[in-house]
Design an enzyme around this catalytic site. Structure first.
Site, PDB file in Angstrom:
ATOM      1  N   ILE A  77       0.855  -1.204   0.000  1.00 46.10           N
ATOM      2  CA  ILE A  77       0.000   0.000   0.000  1.00 46.10           C
ATOM      3  C   ILE A  77       0.891   1.254   0.000  1.00 46.10           C
ATOM      4  O   ILE A  77       0.624   2.224  -0.708  1.00 46.10           O
ATOM      5  CB  ILE A  77      -0.970   0.004   1.213  1.00 46.10           C
ATOM      6  CG1 ILE A  77      -2.091  -1.010   0.979  1.00 46.10           C
ATOM      7  CG2 ILE A  77      -1.558   1.399   1.446  1.00 46.10           C
ATOM      8  CD1 ILE A  77      -3.099  -1.123   2.109  1.00 46.10           C
TER       9      ILE A  77
ATOM     10  N   TRP B 146       2.282   1.726  -3.398  1.00 45.70           N
ATOM     11  CA  TRP B 146       1.228   2.132  -4.353  1.00 45.70           C
ATOM     12  C   TRP B 146       1.143   3.656  -4.414  1.00 45.70           C
ATOM     13  O   TRP B 146       0.903   4.242  -5.474  1.00 45.70           O
ATOM     14  CB  TRP B 146      -0.125   1.542  -3.919  1.00 45.70           C
ATOM     15  CG  TRP B 146      -1.263   1.989  -4.802  1.00 45.70           C
ATOM     16  CD1 TRP B 146      -1.714   1.380  -5.936  1.00 45.70           C
ATOM     17  CD2 TRP B 146      -2.096   3.144  -4.623  1.00 45.70           C
ATOM     18  NE1 TRP B 146      -2.766   2.083  -6.478  1.00 45.70           N
ATOM     19  CE2 TRP B 146      -3.018   3.172  -5.700  1.00 45.70           C
ATOM     20  CE3 TRP B 146      -2.163   4.166  -3.678  1.00 45.70           C
ATOM     21  CZ2 TRP B 146      -3.993   4.168  -5.838  1.00 45.70           C
ATOM     22  CZ3 TRP B 146      -3.128   5.158  -3.823  1.00 45.70           C
ATOM     23  CH2 TRP B 146      -4.017   5.150  -4.891  1.00 45.70           C
ATOM     24  N   HIS B 147       1.362   4.289  -3.249  1.00 44.62           N
ATOM     25  CA  HIS B 147       1.231   5.749  -3.207  1.00 44.62           C
ATOM     26  C   HIS B 147       2.309   6.467  -4.011  1.00 44.62           C
ATOM     27  O   HIS B 147       2.100   7.595  -4.437  1.00 44.62           O
ATOM     28  CB  HIS B 147       1.260   6.246  -1.756  1.00 44.62           C
ATOM     29  CG  HIS B 147      -0.052   6.029  -1.058  1.00 44.62           C
ATOM     30  ND1 HIS B 147      -0.310   4.916  -0.306  1.00 44.62           N
ATOM     31  CD2 HIS B 147      -1.180   6.764  -1.038  1.00 44.62           C
ATOM     32  CE1 HIS B 147      -1.540   4.989   0.169  1.00 44.62           C
ATOM     33  NE2 HIS B 147      -2.099   6.100  -0.264  1.00 44.62           N
ATOM     34  N   GLY B 148       3.439   5.827  -4.176  1.00 46.50           N
ATOM     35  CA  GLY B 148       4.467   6.492  -4.962  1.00 46.50           C
ATOM     36  C   GLY B 148       5.790   5.778  -4.896  1.00 46.50           C
ATOM     37  O   GLY B 148       6.030   4.959  -4.006  1.00 46.50           O
TER      38      GLY B 148
ATOM     39  N   PHE C 260      -0.978  10.170  -7.521  1.00 46.16           N
ATOM     40  CA  PHE C 260      -0.766   8.738  -7.397  1.00 46.16           C
ATOM     41  C   PHE C 260      -1.373   7.995  -8.572  1.00 46.16           C
ATOM     42  O   PHE C 260      -1.357   6.816  -8.654  1.00 46.16           O
ATOM     43  CB  PHE C 260      -1.344   8.208  -6.084  1.00 46.16           C
ATOM     44  CG  PHE C 260      -0.823   8.975  -4.881  1.00 46.16           C
ATOM     45  CD1 PHE C 260       0.530   9.260  -4.772  1.00 46.16           C
ATOM     46  CD2 PHE C 260      -1.665   9.442  -3.903  1.00 46.16           C
ATOM     47  CE1 PHE C 260       1.017   9.978  -3.696  1.00 46.16           C
ATOM     48  CE2 PHE C 260      -1.196  10.160  -2.819  1.00 46.16           C
ATOM     49  CZ  PHE C 260       0.152  10.428  -2.721  1.00 46.16           C
TER      50      PHE C 260
END
Lengths: 304, 481
Positions: free
Chosen positions: B321, B324-326, B481
């Site tokens: 997770i 996933w944000h960056g 994102f």
């Protein structure tokens, strides 16, 4: 569906009516942009020197101290792209124009109004100079471009408290009422310098092209250009990014070498300007503006 | 096109009128939705429209092919192809430079230089959202949870539906495709409720998030010059900002969808009223967390097995997770810190506690609940420093700046009056959210049963606040994102 549309429209009508009324009322308030547009039209036959630029120019060059008729067309946050558009608009209308004075500040090569937090000011060029700098509806309206809280304040100041909404003199120059900001200048030179230091050089190339366009356009009309890096307070100078400053100075020198109608005057470190000449770290006060204007006028006279 | 822009305020009534009055058949309405969605996306950058179209065609074709195959192995091969293609596109645009940077660093550790150059890549808006949406479609077909659609128009509408295209909620084909394939009927109650949700979303974004951003940006950019109390205030405001920014976007997306007869997944369930971190993650960015739960956490074992397995899987899901944000280590650390906070709850078996709303049918929470909310919120204030800071180093320096003597001084703010006004608005916002916490969105409850005039006065007050505090259009945080 009919009920939904009816209720939605009824809900929105008061909002729209208020917005339209406010738009009309705000446009009715005299402002510096509208005034300068009108004044330049009145003086077009006599203007020999045109001053362009941001607040540095607006507060720094007082046309009253120029030997020949001068007009200050600077505005707060005005960037080089807008300087070019203004010059393009007026140069044909000013038959006696001989000199254009433009600031080449620490920020000049690294900023454009549409990229800044002050981009809302583009509406003034759209609405009052008819420059068509943006097609966005928001930037063609007073209500949509400025915060409601600020617009309410403007309406209150003008209509209820009858405060003057114009901040410039007949020659387009603006001055600070007080000689200094209340806070000691030494304390916030660092803050201003940091704020003015660019994160990247993305706009440099494009802005140099605007400078070149200004010089070329002036050349076509046999007008000389003087680029001026204005004096700045020590607390500001000492905190500038060396490479950004060098880039600006190098651009000025290069323009001077490359174009015969262009001159460059770097007064950033000038000893002639003392603490008493500054309003804040990067703006001159009335005293400083007098000194600078006389100095630039002398430079113009000697260059002839 | 931003939801909080004039362009969108003009765009939406045009599409609405065309949708309900001109394009009345199901097929033409879906075609209109695709066109409107592509226009909406192209407003930002038309060059990346091709990526959406490619993603759509890949999973439409692979979905049909998976269904046709009889052998499990062939199905699996096709699914692998879909995942590789989707993650390949996402990986290239989002993680290429990150991996190169880390490969180079790893090789340098062994005294060797890797001769690969960085690329100047622009991250297409919304790529993480629609890629996950298309991937879940193929996975669900593989798992026999859904049948593939043979209707390309319906499938394209599902992928590019403009209200949720750039920042979610991440929809699932099982709930969204049937809505696309069925004729929508205008529903007055649903549409008016949608408008209320849009209004509240705009309030959250423009009044709260964008005004928090003014202080947050300054404090995070100049953190080395500020006192501990100012830094703490900045971190506190960012915690509020990110919620109002992202949940505001989701509210507008869900509200707009309702105007067109669609129901989108709820993305936020009043997460700051959570009593522990586990409850918080059940209420925060629900469409993403459930996606990872269904397609990552459960396949790797989920909460089955020993405590050790559960802990391992929890760390794994949070690291993913975070990434996933960056493409940045700070997001990995952010995920790690959250996972770490889960540990005591998993060990004590309390991570599934608190599944109902706080203080149900009561006006106020009890002392234990208040303590739970407070400590969860405080944890997030600190954890999110890693989310917001420019780098891992800045985050650590920011944190150490907070824990100094100056933490007990008054914050040094550029505009104290504006800060106080903002705090009052934040209190108002939390009060409204508290009263609406049992509903889909806050305005579904607040003033909904009051007399018409009071209700109208309340809605006009919200409109006034939106205009009054409206400043420069700020992009939504989750667009990056």
């Amino acid at each position: 569906m009919k009920r939904f549309l009816k209720q939605t429209v009824l809900f929105l009508i008061p909002v729209l009516v208020i917005m339209i009324t406010m738009e009309l009322a705000l446009r009715h308030i005299p402002n510096d942009y509208e005034l300068k547009n009108a004044q330049i039209a009145l003086k077009k036959e006599s203007i020999k020197t045109l001053i362009l630029g941001s607040s540095h120019s607006l507060y720094g060059f007082n046309p009253e101290y120029f030997t020949e008729e001068a007009y200050n067309l600077g505005h707060v946050s005005q960037t080089i792209d807008l300087d070019y558009l203004l010059l393009k608009k007026y140069i044909k209308e000013l038959p006696k124009l001989k000199t254009v004075v433009i600031r080449l500040s620490y920020t000049t090569l690294h900023e454009q109004l549409n990229e800044s937090t002050e981009s809302w000011r583009q509406k003034d060029y759209n609405l009052y100079y008819n420059l068509n700098v943006s097609n966005k509806l928001k930037l063609n309206s007073e209500v949509l471009s400025v915060k409601l809280r600020n617009n309410i304040k403007r309406l209150k100041n003008y209509y209820l408290e009858h405060e003057a909404s114009i901040s410039v003199t007949n020659s387009g120059w603006a001055f600070f009422e007080k000689p200094h900001v209340v806070k000691p200048i030494d304390d916030f030179g660092w803050t201003v310098a940091k704020k003015h230091t660019a994160k990247d050089n993305n706009l440099v190339e494009e802005n140099i092209k605007f400078l070149e366009k200004i010089v070329n356009l002036s050349n076509e009309h046999s007008v000389n250009v003087i680029l001026v890096t204005l004096p700045a307070h020590k607390s500001y100078r000492d905190n500038l990014n060396t490479s950004q400053l060098e880039m600006v100075v190098a651009a000025g020198e290069k323009m001077k070498r490359k174009y015969s109608n262009c001159n460059y005057l770097n007064l950033m470190q000038s000893d002639s300007f003392k603490d008493i000449d500054f309003y804040d770290p990067d703006h001159l006060n009335t005293n400083g503006a007098k000194k600078l204007s006389l100095l630039v006028d002398d430079f113009i006279t000697q260059s002839k | 096109m931003l939801f909080n822009s004039i362009d969108f305020a003009i765009f939406i009534p045009i599409v609405f009128i065309l949708y309900w009055f001109v394009f009345r058949s199901l097929k033409s309405q879906n075609v209109l939705l695709i066109i409107a969605s592509y226009v909406f996306y192209a407003w930002w950058d038309w060059r990346f429209l091709g990526l959406i179209i490619v993603s759509t065609l890949i999973d439409y074709s692979i979905g049909l092919a998976i269904d046709k195959q009889q052998k499990k192995k062939s199905k699996k091969t096709l699914l692998t192809l879909s995942i590789l293609l989707n993650l390949g596109i996402l990986g290239f645009f989002k993680y290429y430079n990150f991996f190169i940077e880390n490969f180079k660093a790893a090789f340098q550790l062994f005294g060797r230089d890797l001769d690969i150059n960085y690329l100047n890549i622009i991250l297409p808006v919304g790529i993480s959202f629609y890629t996950f949406q298309t991937m879940s479609y193929s996975i669900d077909i593989y798992r026999n949870k859904i049948k593939p659609t043979t209707n390309l128009i319906a499938f394209a509408s599902f992928i590019c539906f403009f209200p949720q295209l750039v920042a979610g909620p991440i929809e699932r084909a099982s709930s969204f495709l049937p809505q696309v394939e069925k004729r929508r009927v205008f529903n007055y109650a649903k549409a008016t409720d949608g408008l209320k949700q849009i209004l509240w979303g705009l309030f959250k974004k423009i009044v709260i998030a964008d005004n928090c951003a003014v202080f947050v940006n300054d404090i995070f950019e100049n953190y080395s010059t500020y006192s501990g109390s100012t830094l703490f205030f900045g971190a506190f405001l960012f915690t509020i900002q990110i919620y109002c920014d992202f949940s505001g976007y989701s509210d507008i997306a869900i509200g707009v969808s309702r105007l067109f007869g669609f129901n989108l997944k709820k993305n936020f369930a009043f997460p700051y009223f959570s009593r522990n971190i586990a409850e918080f993650w059940r209420r925060w960015h629900i469409s993403l967390t459930t996606w990872f739960k269904d397609y990552f956490y459960i396949p790797i074992g989920g909460s089955r097995g020993s405590k050790w397995t559960q802990l391992r899987n929890t760390f794994a899901i949070f690291l993913v997770i975070g990434l996933w944000h960056g493409a940045h280590w700070k997001f990995v650390v952010y995920g790690f810190i959250n996972a770490l906070h889960f540990v005591p709850y998993i060990i004590r078996g309390k991570n599934t506690k608190y599944t109902s709303i706080i203080a149900n049918n009561k006006w106020f929470p009890n002392g234990k609940e208040i303590f739970g909310m407070f400590h969860t919120f405080l944890f997030l204030v600190f954890a999110r420093i890693f989310f917001r800071a420019d780098s891992l180093t800045s985050a650590v320096e920011f944190l150490s700046g907070i824990f100094s003597k100056s933490l007990f001084s008054l914050p040094q703010l550029s505009n104290t009056t504006d800060a106080l006004i903002l705090l009052i608005l934040i209190i108002f916002f939390f009060v409204v959210e508290w009263f609406g916490r049992a509903k889909e969105h806050a305005l579904e409850q607040v003033f909904s049963k009051s007399k018409r005039y009071y209700r109208l006065a309340f809605y006009y007050s919200i409109v006034f606040l939106i205009f009054y505090f409206n400043g420069e259009e700020q992009q939504f945080i989750y667009f990056q994102f």
